[in-house]
Design an enzyme around this catalytic site. Structure first.
Site, PDB file in Angstrom:
ATOM      1  N   GLU A 179       0.519   3.574  -0.076  1.00 30.03           N
ATOM      2  CA  GLU A 179      -0.619   4.495  -0.190  1.00 30.03           C
ATOM      3  C   GLU A 179      -1.548   4.468   1.010  1.00 30.03           C
ATOM      4  O   GLU A 179      -1.993   5.524   1.490  1.00 30.03           O
ATOM      5  CB  GLU A 179      -1.401   4.185  -1.477  1.00 30.03           C
ATOM      6  CG  GLU A 179      -0.738   4.691  -2.748  1.00 30.03           C
ATOM      7  CD  GLU A 179       0.364   3.800  -3.270  1.00 30.03           C
ATOM      8  OE1 GLU A 179       0.903   4.107  -4.347  1.00 30.03           O
ATOM      9  OE2 GLU A 179       0.683   2.772  -2.615  1.00 30.03           O
ATOM     10  N   GLU A 233       4.063   0.448  -8.637  1.00 29.44           N
ATOM     11  CA  GLU A 233       2.964   0.318  -9.590  1.00 29.44           C
ATOM     12  C   GLU A 233       3.484   0.300 -11.034  1.00 29.44           C
ATOM     13  O   GLU A 233       3.048  -0.516 -11.848  1.00 29.44           O
ATOM     14  CB  GLU A 233       1.964   1.444  -9.377  1.00 29.44           C
ATOM     15  CG  GLU A 233       1.295   1.363  -8.004  1.00 29.44           C
ATOM     16  CD  GLU A 233      -0.079   1.968  -7.968  1.00 29.44           C
ATOM     17  OE1 GLU A 233      -1.062   1.201  -7.917  1.00 29.44           O
ATOM     18  OE2 GLU A 233      -0.178   3.211  -7.972  1.00 29.44           O
TER      19      GLU A 233
END
Length: 266
Positions: A140, A120
């Site tokens: 995730e 990210e």
């Protein structure tokens, strides 16, 4: 020059090098690291002598994401860092380049793991270099979590949507070669040389006119979601003033005189 126990800061000429420094945890994110990162971005923005930024990790890893063990317990230690987060509740998003874009080019030098929050943060960088054994991915969903660092928005704008959705929905790892193949990174280099290549790229940027470099970066991002007509108009508004600078005149004069230009941000 700032830094914390989990984020080191040093200068390489006109390049600010920020190193995620928690190798025993594959540089998993901590409050100390996030505060150090944010302060590094601000230092680079404020210092006109800094022309580029390189972000890398210590110990053969880039970043393994958030420290899930710490989140599950009380491992996010450091009252001074908690106080910083209390004073600015958006600080961690700025640190991860979700809510802040440095005006100087940011080059990522990746070795080893660059997953979850690491991938990210990567999406907030401008140019990306990786060692051939590097691993990328957004894990995730495998933990029942959401990649809330910006990936559901940014990733599909940076790589083809089919690849973005596969990465987001499967949570599987990607090799450096595969990441380069889908456009997530730009350079794959021998292991252990990503930082050297990133500094080489930064060095080339540093020889260019700093006002021009910053205007070009700003134009690319601000026009990304505009129509072509609006984007071209915005480009003119951003670009024309550069031609009136002393640096632009110096660049032309240096070319004619066959010498390196001496830019003064003027």
């Amino acid at each position: 020059m700032g830094g914390t126990e989990h984020l080191t800061v040093r200068r390489e000429g006109a390049t600010l090098v920020l190193t995620l420094n928690r190798p025993d945890a594959r540089n998993a994110l901590s409050l100390a690291m996030l505060v150090g990162l944010y302060d590094g971005w601000i230092e680079a923005d404020a210092d006109d002598a800094i022309r580029s930024i390189v972000l890398t990790g210590a110990g053969g890893a880039f970043c393994a994401g958030m420290d899930l063990k710490a989140l599950a317990g009380d491992g996010m230690q450091g009252q001074q860092y908690r106080d910083r987060l209390t004073a600015d509740p958006d600080l961690h998003w700025k640190a991860m380049l979700r809510h802040h874009r440095p005006r100087k080019p940011v080059i990522a030098a990746v070795e080893g793991y660059c997953v979850a929050g690491g991938t990210e943060i990567l999406q907030g960088t401008d140019i990306r270099v990786a060692g051939e054994s590097a691993t990328f991915g957004l894990f995730e969903v495998r933990r029942g979590l959401f990649p809330i660092g910006g990936s559901t928005v940014r990733l599909q704008r940076q790589i083809p949507r089919t690849h973005a959705l596969e990465m987001l929905l499967t949570g599987r790892p990607y090799s450096a070669r595969e990441a380069a193949g889908i456009g997530l990174i730009g350079h794959v280099v021998p292991d252990g040389t990503a930082l050297a290549r990133a500094l080489e790229v930064a060095g080339r940027i540093n020889t260019c006119g700093p006002l021009a470099v910053e205007a070009v970066k700003a134009s690319v991002y601000e026009t990304a979601e505009m129509t072509e007509t609006d984007g071209l108009a915005a480009e003119l508004a951003r670009g024309w003033p550069v031609f009136d600078t002393a640096d632009a005149k110096e660049g032309a004069r240096a070319f004619a005189e066959k010498r390196p230009p001496l830019y003064k941000r003027a």
